[in-house]
Design a protein around this motif. Structure first.
Motif, short mmCIF file in Angstrom:
data_model
loop_
_atom_site.label_atom_id
_atom_site.label_comp_id
_atom_site.label_asym_id
_atom_site.label_seq_id
_atom_site.Cartn_x
_atom_site.Cartn_y
_atom_site.Cartn_z
N SER A 1 0.87 -1.18 0.00
CA SER A 1 0.00 0.00 0.00
C SER A 1 0.90 1.23 0.00
O SER A 1 1.77 1.39 0.86
N LYS A 2 0.70 2.09 -0.98
CA LYS A 2 1.54 3.26 -1.12
C LYS A 2 1.29 4.25 0.01
O LYS A 2 0.14 4.54 0.36
N GLU A 3 2.38 4.76 0.56
CA GLU A 3 2.27 5.77 1.61
C GLU A 3 1.88 7.10 0.98
O GLU A 3 2.56 7.61 0.09
N MET B 1 9.16 3.34 -7.97
CA MET B 1 9.50 1.99 -8.43
C MET B 1 8.78 0.93 -7.61
O MET B 1 8.48 -0.15 -8.12
N GLU B 2 8.47 1.23 -6.35
CA GLU B 2 7.72 0.28 -5.53
C GLU B 2 6.32 0.09 -6.10
O GLU B 2 5.79 -1.02 -6.10
N ASP B 3 5.72 1.19 -6.58
CA ASP B 3 4.39 1.10 -7.19
C ASP B 3 4.43 0.20 -8.42
O ASP B 3 3.57 -0.66 -8.61
N VAL B 4 5.44 0.42 -9.25
CA VAL B 4 5.58 -0.35 -10.48
C VAL B 4 5.76 -1.83 -10.17
O VAL B 4 5.14 -2.70 -10.79
N GLU B 5 6.61 -2.13 -9.18
CA GLU B 5 6.88 -3.52 -8.82
C GLU B 5 5.64 -4.18 -8.23
O GLU B 5 5.36 -5.35 -8.49
N ALA B 6 4.87 -3.42 -7.44
CA ALA B 6 3.66 -3.96 -6.82
C ALA B 6 2.64 -4.37 -7.88
O ALA B 6 2.03 -5.43 -7.80
#
Length: 382
Positions: free
Chosen positions: A170-172, A184-189
């Motif tokens: 879940s994006k902060e 990049m965390e969004d893309v990987e998720a």
């Protein structure tokens, strides 16, 4: 003098006229106990390792270990792992541990593990990993016995790590964020999520204004999906997974409609406790409810519906595989029974209710309807 010559010298080997020696051979450091060794650098007699490492002898002992380490590293023609092991062994010597024991423990254990891993890797290199009989035939008797013991123990978690659901991210939310900023965390998720099934626009399916209860029914489906995915540790077998799913999902299993979110979620929990084909507990059901919340929240506020669409898309795919398997040629399921197949027969599903292909088709159409609805109206419960 090289470190290779720095051997501990017993006082029995020291001539009577050796400097620092006495007829009584009393420790030259504590002056109390009978000496047993002679320092290879300053040649003082001492009784124990404690005296050798004592403050009055620090300069000599530290120089000795430093010279040993430097000489070993200078002469050692090996990779970084070997150098690291050598340093660790020398440190263990300095801490009072036996050199031979330290070497044996480190090298023997490492060599043994490496040999076993390399040997097994070579044995299965050209095998079909999905063919249990081929795999079984290359195992040693010890490996077969170990496998039998693990099966008899019934503790699968000891050899299979628990699955980490893809909806946990879940994006902060930030008060200030750059426009078009890419995380990049969004893309990987999103990459870890099941692929989304393309569907037609909701307006092309019907001209009737959709009921608000559709979202509650979708929530019921998502709750059942969250439970069944963890129940099968992330690997949803098409036939058994679909049958178990339909047992606990009132909306797809028995066309039940729900008027509020709490009832839609709780219905799944009650069915999980009531069905004889599923074993669970209240703690697992609390996890299921939290998973449902995470799926409905989505990976971010701006992309809230992505997890819901990914879950329904995955479920649609599993139903499709179950339908294909159920309609497939039963002869293709017949295989020669070799040693492994005789010892560990294939898991039978006769105890489960029969899966109806016609019902599966209706469920898949309903999932497509729900996906189209989410695309047009979203899953916002606020």
């Amino acid at each position: 003098m090289s470190c290779s010559n720095y051997n501990l010298i017993s006082t029995s080997d020291v001539p009577e006229d050796q400097p620092g020696n006495h007829n009584t051979k009393i420790c030259g450091i504590c002056n109390l106990n009978t000496s047993k060794y002679c320092c290879p650098r300053c040649e003082i007699l001492y009784c124990s390792l404690d005296c050798y490492k004592s403050e009055s002898h620090t300069i000599c002992s530290e120089d000795f270990y430093r010279d040993c380490v430097n000489e070993e590293l200078a002469n050692l023609n090996a990779d970084d792992d070997t150098k690291k092991k050598t340093i660790e062994i020398l440190k263990r010597i300095q801490n009072g541990e036996n050199l031979e024991l330290a070497y044996d423990e480190n090298e023997a254990a490492a060599d043994s593990d490496d040999e076993v891993a390399d040997d097994l890797e070579q044995r299965i290199k050209d095998l079909d990993l999905n063919n249990a009989d081929e795999m079984w035939n290359v195992l040693t008797e010890d490996e077969k016995n170990e496998f039998r013991a693990l099966c008899n123990a019934g503790d699968v978690t000891s050899i299979i790590p628990p699955w980490e659901p893809w909806w946990m991210y879940s994006k902060e939310e930030k008060l200030v964020e750059e426009v078009n900023e890419k995380n990049m965390e969004d893309v990987e998720a999103l990459r870890n999520c099941p692929g989304l099934k393309p569907v037609v626009e909701f307006g092309k399916l019907t001209t009737v204004q959709p009921s608000a209860t559709i979202k509650m029914n979708i929530a019921n489906v998502l709750t059942a999906y969250a439970f069944i995915m963890r129940y099968f540790n992330g690997e949803l077998e098409p036939i058994e997974g679909t049958i178990c799913f339909l047992m606990i999902c009132g909306n797809l299993g028995s066309n039940t409609n729900y008027d509020d979110l709490a009832t839609a979620v709780e219905s799944v929990a009650q069915k999980c406790l009531q069905t004889e084909f599923i074993e669970t507990d209240k703690e697992s059901l609390e996890v299921m409810k939290h998973d449902t919340f995470l799926i409905l929240q989505g990976p971010s506020h701006d992309n809230r519906d992505h997890y819901s669409k990914a879950a329904l898309s995955h479920l649609h795919k599993v139903f499709g595989e179950a339908k294909k398997t159920e309609k497939g040629d039963k002869k293709s399921k017949e295989v020669n029974k070799n040693e492994f197949s005789k010892i560990f027969p294939d898991h039978k599903q006769e105890h489960l209710p029969k899966l109806e292909v016609v019902k599966l088709k209706k469920c898949m159409k309903k999932l497509e309807f729900y996906l189209s609805y989410i695309e047009s109206y979203g899953m916002d419960f606020e």
